[in-house]
Design a protein around this motif. Structure first.
Motif, short mmCIF file in Angstrom:
data_model
loop_
_atom_site.label_atom_id
_atom_site.label_comp_id
_atom_site.label_asym_id
_atom_site.label_seq_id
_atom_site.Cartn_x
_atom_site.Cartn_y
_atom_site.Cartn_z
N ASN A 193 0.82 -1.21 0.00
CA ASN A 193 0.00 0.00 0.00
C ASN A 193 0.85 1.26 0.00
OD1 ASN A 193 -2.61 1.30 0.11
ND2 ASN A 193 -2.14 1.82 2.23
N ILE A 194 1.97 1.23 0.74
CA ILE A 194 2.88 2.38 0.74
C ILE A 194 3.43 2.61 -0.67
CG2 ILE A 194 5.12 3.23 1.55
CD1 ILE A 194 2.96 3.45 3.65
N ILE A 195 3.76 1.54 -1.35
CA ILE A 195 4.27 1.67 -2.73
C ILE A 195 3.21 2.31 -3.63
CG2 ILE A 195 5.07 0.41 -4.76
CD1 ILE A 195 6.28 -1.66 -2.86
N LYS A 196 1.96 1.90 -3.48
CA LYS A 196 0.88 2.48 -4.28
C LYS A 196 0.69 3.96 -3.97
CE LYS A 196 -1.74 -1.85 -4.68
NZ LYS A 196 -2.99 -2.55 -4.27
N LEU A 197 0.76 4.30 -2.70
CA LEU A 197 0.52 5.68 -2.28
C LEU A 197 1.67 6.62 -2.58
CD1 LEU A 197 -1.14 4.99 1.20
CD2 LEU A 197 -2.30 5.80 -0.86
N ARG A 198 2.90 6.13 -2.42
CA ARG A 198 4.07 7.01 -2.52
C ARG A 198 4.92 6.74 -3.75
NH1 ARG A 198 6.87 8.23 3.20
NH2 ARG A 198 7.35 10.10 1.99
N GLY A 199 4.63 5.65 -4.45
CA GLY A 199 5.39 5.34 -5.66
C GLY A 199 6.74 4.73 -5.38
N ARG A 200 6.99 4.32 -4.16
CA ARG A 200 8.25 3.69 -3.78
C ARG A 200 8.02 2.92 -2.48
NH1 ARG A 200 12.95 6.08 -2.99
NH2 ARG A 200 13.28 4.49 -1.41
N SER A 201 8.92 2.00 -2.18
CA SER A 201 8.76 1.20 -0.96
C SER A 201 8.97 2.08 0.28
CB SER A 201 9.74 0.03 -0.95
OG SER A 201 11.07 0.49 -1.05
N SER A 202 8.41 1.63 1.38
CA SER A 202 8.48 2.41 2.62
C SER A 202 9.92 2.59 3.07
CB SER A 202 7.66 1.74 3.72
OG SER A 202 8.12 0.44 3.97
N PHE A 203 10.21 3.73 3.66
CA PHE A 203 11.58 3.99 4.11
C PHE A 203 11.64 4.62 5.50
CE2 PHE A 203 10.24 7.49 1.38
CZ PHE A 203 10.53 8.63 2.11
N GLN A 204 10.68 5.45 5.87
CA GLN A 204 10.75 6.08 7.18
C GLN A 204 10.49 5.09 8.31
OE1 GLN A 204 7.99 9.16 5.78
NE2 GLN A 204 9.40 10.69 6.58
N SER A 205 9.44 4.27 8.15
CA SER A 205 9.11 3.32 9.23
C SER A 205 10.17 2.23 9.40
CB SER A 205 7.73 2.72 9.00
OG SER A 205 7.59 2.19 7.70
N PRO A 206 10.68 1.62 8.33
CA PRO A 206 11.74 0.63 8.56
C PRO A 206 13.01 1.24 9.13
CG PRO A 206 11.40 0.96 6.21
CD PRO A 206 10.28 1.64 6.92
N ALA A 207 13.31 2.47 8.72
CA ALA A 207 14.50 3.14 9.25
C ALA A 207 14.36 3.35 10.75
CB ALA A 207 14.73 4.47 8.54
N TYR A 208 13.23 3.87 11.17
CA TYR A 208 13.02 4.16 12.59
C TYR A 208 13.04 2.88 13.42
CZ TYR A 208 10.93 5.84 16.92
OH TYR A 208 10.70 6.13 18.24
N ALA A 209 12.28 1.87 12.97
CA ALA A 209 12.20 0.63 13.75
C ALA A 209 13.55 -0.06 13.86
CB ALA A 209 11.18 -0.32 13.13
N SER A 210 14.32 -0.07 12.78
CA SER A 210 15.62 -0.75 12.81
C SER A 210 16.61 -0.03 13.72
CB SER A 210 16.20 -0.87 11.40
OG SER A 210 16.40 0.39 10.80
N VAL A 211 16.55 1.30 13.74
CA VAL A 211 17.44 2.05 14.63
C VAL A 211 17.05 1.82 16.09
CG1 VAL A 211 18.19 4.37 15.32
CG2 VAL A 211 18.09 3.76 12.90
N ARG A 212 15.75 1.70 16.36
CA ARG A 212 15.34 1.40 17.73
C ARG A 212 15.82 0.01 18.15
NH1 ARG A 212 12.11 5.32 20.20
NH2 ARG A 212 12.96 4.27 22.02
N MET A 213 15.89 -0.91 17.19
CA MET A 213 16.42 -2.24 17.49
C MET A 213 17.90 -2.17 17.88
SD MET A 213 14.59 -4.35 14.39
CE MET A 213 15.26 -5.97 14.77
N ILE A 214 18.67 -1.42 17.11
CA ILE A 214 20.11 -1.33 17.41
C ILE A 214 20.33 -0.50 18.67
CG2 ILE A 214 21.02 0.75 16.26
CD1 ILE A 214 22.30 -2.83 15.71
N GLU A 215 19.43 0.44 18.95
CA GLU A 215 19.50 1.20 20.20
C GLU A 215 19.38 0.25 21.39
OE1 GLU A 215 17.08 4.93 22.23
OE2 GLU A 215 15.96 3.38 21.15
#
Length: 353
Positions: A246-268
């Motif tokens: 759905n993000i790809i349909k809405l934004r024309g590209r794969s999601s990037f903000q949510s995976p970036a945030y979640a992955s950084v919280r994991m490494i935190e």
């Protein structure tokens, strides 16, 4: 860690302004792989904003974009953070203690995560070998390029690391479930708790209802009522599964903000910050679910990722088994492609398995 520093901005004895000074969690090296991309650049910004470490290295093979991201970070003026960048993988990984990699091909419209298998599995193989060669003492690695269950497993096998040291990003699915339920019930997202999806980070994920609550009310007590009909619940499950599409349909590209945030919280969390308690991809091997990496009930701390066996209804556990079989088929395809050896030989490459 937070400390308070008082500074007097007036000659008046009664006027003081207090500034909160954030200390870094660690001064150890964090490497962000795929840093020239949208996920990578957002990871860099998030890591700096959270003051994880002053020692952040950006790595990518695309130098102009990489330099551009580094310049943007410098222009942001993050106090105390030293950003460096390189296209040399040995330079990037040498001395690394923490790694987040988004360094695979992104998903495009019409593609599934599984469509990326062959190319990105090869990327993961090389990453694992590079970790073993250049930073065998790394403490934690988070893999987020798709299909993450398989790329994480391939990285783990070739890196020689312990299973507790390699995690994959599966939390997005559970958070998307939380989002869909919050929208349906018209409540704050934080008021929906216990949202869990397990198994593969893909089309065959197992979406659980038995763990979730809405304002303290078990979701299972709401399904089948006028507040959430069985049909509406099925629709929410599909929206959860298709959240990335759905993000790809809405934004024309794969999601990037949510995976970036979640992955950084994991490494935190791995650095000693707040525990990460959303489901995450983790290597598991016990009866019925063996020699696989997939979303489990995981807690990430400075001691690594620890998991518990998943508990659900009969139907949910059947869905989890189907999801496992789907991921296992991709694992077996990697074996057939020669990306990883047969399971009985994994221990020869990585004694921790």
């Amino acid at each position: 860690m937070l400390t308070l520093r008082a500074q007097n901005y007036s000659k008046s004895k009664t006027f003081k302004q207090y500034i909160v000074v954030m200390e870094f969690l660690t001064d150890e090296k964090l490497v962000l792989i795929g840093a020239a991309g949208m996920i990578g650049s957002n990871m860099a910004q998030t890591a700096a904003m959270l003051h994880l470490t002053p020692n952040i290295t950006l790595y990518d093979v695309y130098e102009p974009g990489l330099e551009g991201v580094c310049e943007e970070m410098r222009h942001s003026g993050f106090e105390g953070v030293n950003f460096t960048y390189t296209t040399d993988v040995k330079e990037a990984l040498t001395g690394a203690k923490y790694i987040i990699s988004s360094g695979g091909a992104p998903r495009k419209q019409g593609m599934t995560r599984e469509d990326l298998l062959k190319g990105n599995a090869g990327v993961a193989e090389q990453l694992g070998k590079d970790i073993k060669a250049y930073c065998p003492d790394v403490k934690h690695v988070v893999i987020i390029f798709n299909p993450a269950d398989v790329t994480g497993l391939v990285t783990l096998i070739w890196s020689g690391l312990k299973p507790s040291q390699v995690s994959t990003l599966a939390a997005l699915d559970s958070i998307r479930l939380q989002s869909e339920l919050a929208k349906h019930f018209g409540v704050k997202q934080s008021e929906v708790t216990g949202c869990r999806t397990y198994g593969g980070h893909g089309e065959a994920m197992a979406v659980f209802a038995s763990t979730a609550k809405v304002n303290g009310t078990p979701l299972t007590d709401l399904i089948g009522t006028d507040k959430l009909t069985a049909e509406q619940w099925e629709e929410i499950k599909q929206k959860t599964v298709q959240g990335g599409s759905n993000i790809i349909k809405l934004r024309g590209r794969s999601s990037f903000q949510s995976p970036a945030y979640a992955s950084v919280r994991m490494i935190e969390a791995a650095m000693g910050g707040a525990e990460f308690t959303w489901p995450a991809g983790r290597y598991v091997s016990f009866e019925g679910l063996s020699h696989i990496m997939m979303a489990m009930e995981v807690t990430i701390t400075k001691n690594g990722s620890a998991y518990e066996e998943v508990v659900g209804t009969k139907e949910e556990m059947e869905a989890l088994k189907k999801s496992y079989e789907h991921v296992a088929a991709m694992r077996d395809e990697c074996i057939a492609l020669g990306v990883i050896p047969s399971i009985d030989k994994w221990n020869e490459i990585n004694p921790n398995l």
